[in-house]
Design a protein around this motif. Structure first.
Motif, PDB file in Angstrom:
ATOM      1  N   LEU A 394      17.473  -6.256 -24.721  1.00 19.98           N
ATOM      2  CA  LEU A 394      16.978  -7.279 -23.796  1.00 19.98           C
ATOM      3  C   LEU A 394      17.286  -6.895 -22.348  1.00 19.98           C
ATOM      4  N   VAL A 395      18.472  -6.358 -22.099  1.00 23.92           N
ATOM      5  CA  VAL A 395      18.828  -5.904 -20.749  1.00 23.92           C
ATOM      6  C   VAL A 395      17.898  -4.771 -20.323  1.00 23.92           C
ATOM      7  N   SER A 396      17.618  -3.851 -21.249  1.00 23.76           N
ATOM      8  CA  SER A 396      16.737  -2.723 -20.947  1.00 23.76           C
ATOM      9  C   SER A 396      15.335  -3.197 -20.586  1.00 23.76           C
ATOM     10  N   VAL A 397      14.829  -4.172 -21.316  1.00 25.48           N
ATOM     11  CA  VAL A 397      13.489  -4.709 -21.038  1.00 25.48           C
ATOM     12  C   VAL A 397      13.447  -5.351 -19.657  1.00 25.48           C
ATOM     13  N   GLU A 398      14.455  -6.167 -19.336  1.00 25.35           N
ATOM     14  CA  GLU A 398      14.494  -6.817 -18.020  1.00 25.35           C
ATOM     15  C   GLU A 398      14.567  -5.775 -16.906  1.00 25.35           C
ATOM     16  N   TYR A 399      15.365  -4.736 -17.117  1.00 25.46           N
ATOM     17  CA  TYR A 399      15.527  -3.695 -16.102  1.00 25.46           C
ATOM     18  C   TYR A 399      14.204  -2.977 -15.842  1.00 25.46           C
ATOM     19  N   TRP A 412      17.624  -1.842  -3.318  1.00 27.25           N
ATOM     20  CA  TRP A 412      16.998  -2.198  -4.598  1.00 27.25           C
ATOM     21  C   TRP A 412      17.646  -1.396  -5.731  1.00 27.25           C
ATOM     22  N   GLU A 413      17.939  -0.129  -5.477  1.00 25.54           N
ATOM     23  CA  GLU A 413      18.642   0.676  -6.482  1.00 25.54           C
ATOM     24  C   GLU A 413      19.972   0.030  -6.857  1.00 25.54           C
ATOM     25  N   LEU A 414      20.691  -0.470  -5.850  1.00 24.82           N
ATOM     26  CA  LEU A 414      22.024  -1.023  -6.077  1.00 24.82           C
ATOM     27  C   LEU A 414      21.994  -2.394  -6.749  1.00 24.82           C
ATOM     28  N   TRP A 415      20.988  -3.190  -6.457  1.00 25.64           N
ATOM     29  CA  TRP A 415      20.964  -4.563  -6.965  1.00 25.64           C
ATOM     30  C   TRP A 415      20.147  -4.725  -8.244  1.00 25.64           C
ATOM     31  N   ARG A 416      19.268  -3.806  -8.520  1.00 23.61           N
ATOM     32  CA  ARG A 416      18.385  -3.945  -9.686  1.00 23.61           C
ATOM     33  C   ARG A 416      19.154  -4.112 -11.004  1.00 23.61           C
ATOM     34  N   PRO A 417      20.189  -3.300 -11.311  1.00 28.46           N
ATOM     35  CA  PRO A 417      20.917  -3.512 -12.571  1.00 28.46           C
ATOM     36  C   PRO A 417      21.575  -4.889 -12.655  1.00 28.46           C
ATOM     37  N   ILE A 418      22.164  -5.339 -11.537  1.00 32.36           N
ATOM     38  CA  ILE A 418      22.848  -6.638 -11.527  1.00 32.36           C
ATOM     39  C   ILE A 418      21.842  -7.764 -11.754  1.00 32.36           C
ATOM     40  N   LEU A 419      20.684  -7.662 -11.121  1.00 32.93           N
ATOM     41  CA  LEU A 419      19.660  -8.697 -11.272  1.00 32.93           C
ATOM     42  C   LEU A 419      19.086  -8.702 -12.694  1.00 32.93           C
ATOM     43  N   ALA A 420      18.990  -7.523 -13.307  1.00 35.09           N
ATOM     44  CA  ALA A 420      18.488  -7.449 -14.688  1.00 35.09           C
ATOM     45  C   ALA A 420      19.441  -8.164 -15.646  1.00 35.09           C
ATOM     46  N   ILE A 421      20.742  -7.983 -15.441  1.00 35.46           N
ATOM     47  CA  ILE A 421      21.726  -8.665 -16.297  1.00 35.46           C
ATOM     48  C   ILE A 421      21.695 -10.167 -16.033  1.00 35.46           C
ATOM     49  N   ASP A 426      20.205 -15.690 -17.795  1.00 38.10           N
ATOM     50  CA  ASP A 426      19.409 -16.898 -17.581  1.00 38.10           C
ATOM     51  C   ASP A 426      18.489 -17.186 -18.760  1.00 38.10           C
ATOM     52  N   ARG A 427      17.886 -16.146 -19.309  1.00 39.41           N
ATOM     53  CA  ARG A 427      17.010 -16.346 -20.468  1.00 39.41           C
ATOM     54  C   ARG A 427      17.813 -16.792 -21.688  1.00 39.41           C
ATOM     55  N   ASP A 428      19.057 -16.311 -21.765  1.00 36.05           N
ATOM     56  CA  ASP A 428      19.896 -16.628 -22.924  1.00 36.05           C
ATOM     57  C   ASP A 428      20.350 -18.089 -22.918  1.00 36.05           C
ATOM     58  N   ASN A 429      20.487 -18.686 -21.737  1.00 34.23           N
ATOM     59  CA  ASN A 429      20.973 -20.077 -21.690  1.00 34.23           C
ATOM     60  C   ASN A 429      20.000 -20.988 -20.955  1.00 34.23           C
ATOM     61  N   ASP A 430      18.690 -20.608 -20.990  1.00 31.79           N
ATOM     62  CA  ASP A 430      17.622 -21.438 -20.395  1.00 31.79           C
ATOM     63  C   ASP A 430      17.852 -21.730 -18.917  1.00 31.79           C
ATOM     64  N   GLY A 431      18.380 -20.748 -18.189  1.00 31.60           N
ATOM     65  CA  GLY A 431      18.531 -20.877 -16.739  1.00 31.60           C
ATOM     66  C   GLY A 431      19.622 -21.818 -16.292  1.00 31.60           C
ATOM     67  N   LYS A 432      20.570 -22.152 -17.172  1.00 25.69           N
ATOM     68  CA  LYS A 432      21.626 -23.101 -16.831  1.00 25.69           C
ATOM     69  C   LYS A 432      22.436 -22.648 -15.621  1.00 25.69           C
ATOM     70  N   PHE A 433      22.746 -21.355 -15.546  1.00 26.52           N
ATOM     71  CA  PHE A 433      23.558 -20.842 -14.435  1.00 26.52           C
ATOM     72  C   PHE A 433      22.721 -20.522 -13.199  1.00 26.52           C
ATOM     73  N   ASN A 434      21.400 -20.379 -13.347  1.00 31.29           N
ATOM     74  CA  ASN A 434      20.519 -20.023 -12.235  1.00 31.29           C
ATOM     75  C   ASN A 434      21.017 -18.749 -11.532  1.00 31.29           C
ATOM     76  N   LEU A 435      21.517 -17.821 -12.334  1.00 33.64           N
ATOM     77  CA  LEU A 435      22.159 -16.630 -11.778  1.00 33.64           C
ATOM     78  C   LEU A 435      21.193 -15.724 -11.029  1.00 33.64           C
ATOM     79  N   TYR A 436      20.001 -15.539 -11.598  1.00 34.24           N
ATOM     80  CA  TYR A 436      19.067 -14.592 -10.981  1.00 34.24           C
ATOM     81  C   TYR A 436      18.729 -15.010  -9.552  1.00 34.24           C
ATOM     82  N   ASN A 437      18.372 -16.259  -9.348  1.00 36.70           N
ATOM     83  CA  ASN A 437      18.004 -16.718  -8.007  1.00 36.70           C
ATOM     84  C   ASN A 437      19.192 -16.652  -7.053  1.00 36.70           C
ATOM     85  N   GLU A 438      20.388 -17.034  -7.549  1.00 34.79           N
ATOM     86  CA  GLU A 438      21.578 -16.964  -6.698  1.00 34.79           C
ATOM     87  C   GLU A 438      21.865 -15.524  -6.271  1.00 34.79           C
TER      88      GLU A 438
END
Length: 559
Positions: A394-399, A412-421, A426-438
């Protein structure tokens, strides 16, 4: 064709070709039926096939043996040796022409951590008893819940090859390994993120909650870093007693094969990265800045390239047998976190996400010491290994799918892995943490601050701004071809009030003309050397400078 084959009639040649075809068909049939055969029949048919394979041409021999080895009928090395012996017994192969054991279809694996096809692999040392003595033996744990003793023979059975020898200390408990192998359940990736985040807040005061979340994501990313093409470095920059060493220690205890490399030699660091893919946490990193000793230069070169997969550093090693020096390549790619009071080398700094560490006013956090016996660290590491082998796809697909129009270039190189995780969580907990946008908004803010800092440190944007202001204020240049004398250009910089150009007022400095030519060429607004033009009754040296060209170059700096 040799002399013997020349003497064969057509019927004999056709008959031998037919027999070779039959042997290949028998190999395919045995592979298909092998799991259903009883043991005695397995042995008889395997030996019959191995005795017939020497009748094939060498290429077909090796192909058949590889297929048999992949199916588990025979070990690759054993099969090659038996066929070689049968061939000699039949007089087909001469004693001085041994069967060459080529391995063109073996895939290279980095056993410490790797993701090949749809399978994830990690090597962990497991405690076992050998002759009533406890020994650590490396085992390969796979996402298919297999536990395989790491050896060349076992890798060959899986059509793998590796020259790397992991040697890490136990970090995944035996109990958790067995639980994973026996499918007793796995923590969710969102749950593990929250565990790290809460533990981080208990021990470290970043002054900004977003950095606590980032650090939790970064730690998790170390368990997936072989998926990514790059992995961001982190630079903890702050005064003494601002929590830098504590943060490094916390991170090393939880990260993938974490290492506190405070006093480690360059040879040690090179090898733990190459063989173990270790997460290196480096304190007092300013010692590298300006160092000219060989060890420091090697580490700087390794650190500069090691944020990107496929980067290597060269090192000469002495051969134990003959004493000759042999060049060897060691992979430099692995997660790294630096801490320093002063700044890093500019090239290394550009590969880092910077975190400013401030002295905390929270006395409870300040006085709470890290306890290596705290079971929370072991429990979280256990969950991290299980999450790695469960969520890697799942992480690989998002990346691969993630895109952004605003975070650009190296950022973008530096932040892309962090944003993929973050997106996977977010997908795992239906966006409860809103991590990607933060995290994305945080990345944009960090990108903006880094850009402003670079502009302050870089001379070219200041040169362009000074020239734009000066040339815009003058209606008519000396020459219709926008020719500007060097003396006038020097005066523009003197009048700008910028500290970087104050030295031009020193009449003792005699290399002003050369400096102006160099800085204009570096800014990309002139080519070649200064020109001479007649102005009034004098020949004057200067440059053709276009205001449009200056504005175009400033756009590249987004000014």
């Amino acid at each position: 064709m040799n002399d013997l084959e020349n003497k064969k009639d057509l019927a004999t040649i056709l008959k031998e070709a037919e027999r070779r075809k039959e042997i290949i068909e028998e190999v395919s049939k045995l592979i298909k039926e092998w799991p259903e055969l009883e043991l005695p029949e397995q042995v008889n048919r395997r030996n019959s096939i191995l005795a017939a394979i020497p009748l094939l041409v060498e290429q077909d021999r090796k192909s058949c043996i590889r297929h048999l080895a992949t199916a588990g009928v025979v070990a690759l090395r054993e099969g090659l040796e038996k066929v070689k012996k049968y061939a000699k017994d039949l007089g087909i192969d001469k004693e001085d022409a041994p069967l060459v054991n080529y391995a063109p279809n073996l895939a290279i694996i980095t056993p410490a951590q790797d993701f090949i096809g749809n399978v994830a692999f990690v090597t962990v040392p497991v405690k076992i008893l050998i002759d009533n003595k406890m020994e650590l033996v490396n085992y390969l744990i796979t996402s298919e819940r297999q536990k395989i003793r790491l050896s060349d023979d076992e890798l060959l059975k899986m059509s793998f090859y590796s020259e790397r020898k992991p040697s890490s200390t136990p970090r995944w408990s035996d109990k958790s390994i067995e639980s994973f192998i026996n499918s007793y359940g796995v923590a969710s990736i969102a749950e593990v993120f929250n565990d790290i985040y809460q533990l981080c807040k208990r021990y470290i005061d970043f002054g900004n909650d977003l950095w606590a979340k980032y650090n939790a994501l970064w730690i998790m990313g170390t368990y997936f870093h072989r998926i990514f093409e790059t992995y961001p470095y982190v630079h903890l920059n702050g005064d003494m007693e601002s929590g830098k060493t504590k943060t490094l220690t916390f991170t090393a205890w939880l990260s993938f094969n974490g290492e506190l490399t405070f006093t480690s030699s360059s040879s040690y660091v090179v090898r733990v990265i190459h063989h173990n893919h270790s997460t290196c946490c480096i304190d007092e990193a300013e010692r590298l800045k300006g160092s000219d000793d060989q060890d420091s230069q090697l580490l700087i070169a390794m650190y500069n390239s090691g944020y990107k997969k496929g980067s290597y550093c060269g090192k000469a090693e002495q051969n134990d047998r003959n004493g000759q020096w042999i060049p060897r390549k060691f992979e430099a790619y692995s997660p790294k976190m630096f801490a320093s009071i002063r700044g890093l080398e500019a090239s290394l700094s550009s590969r880092c996400v910077p975190i400013i560490m401030l002295k905390t006013g929270n006395k409870e956090i300040k006085n709470r010491e890290l306890d290596s016996n705290n079971k929370d660290f072991q429990e979280i590491r256990d969950k991290l290994y299980q999450v790695m082998l469960t969520y890697y796809f799942l992480v690989s697909v998002e990346y691969k799918q993630i895109r952004d129009e605003e975070i650009l270039g190296r950022e973008w190189e530096l932040w892309r892995p962090i944003l993929a995780i973050a997106k996977t969580i977010d997908r795992d907990n239906d966006g409860k943490f809103n991590l990607y946008n933060e995290m994305r908004n945080h990345a944009l803010e960090v990108q903006k601050l880094k850009k402003e800092a670079r502009l302050e440190e870089t001379l070219t944007p200041k040169v362009l701004k000074v020239l734009k202001e000066a040339l815009s204020a003058i209606i008519c240049p000396y020459h219709p071809e926008n020719f500007w004398p060097i003396a006038d250009l020097a005066q523009f910089f003197k009048d700008s009030g910028e500290d970087e150009f104050a030295w031009l007022n020193d009449e003792k400095k005699h290399y002003k003309s050369r400096w102006i030519g160099d800085i204009l060429r570096k800014a990309g607004i002139v080519d070649g050397r200064a020109k001479q033009m007649r102005i009034g009754d004098k020949n004057v040296k200067g440059f053709h400078i276009s205001l449009e060209k200056i504005e175009e170059r400033l756009k590249n700096y987004e000014i």
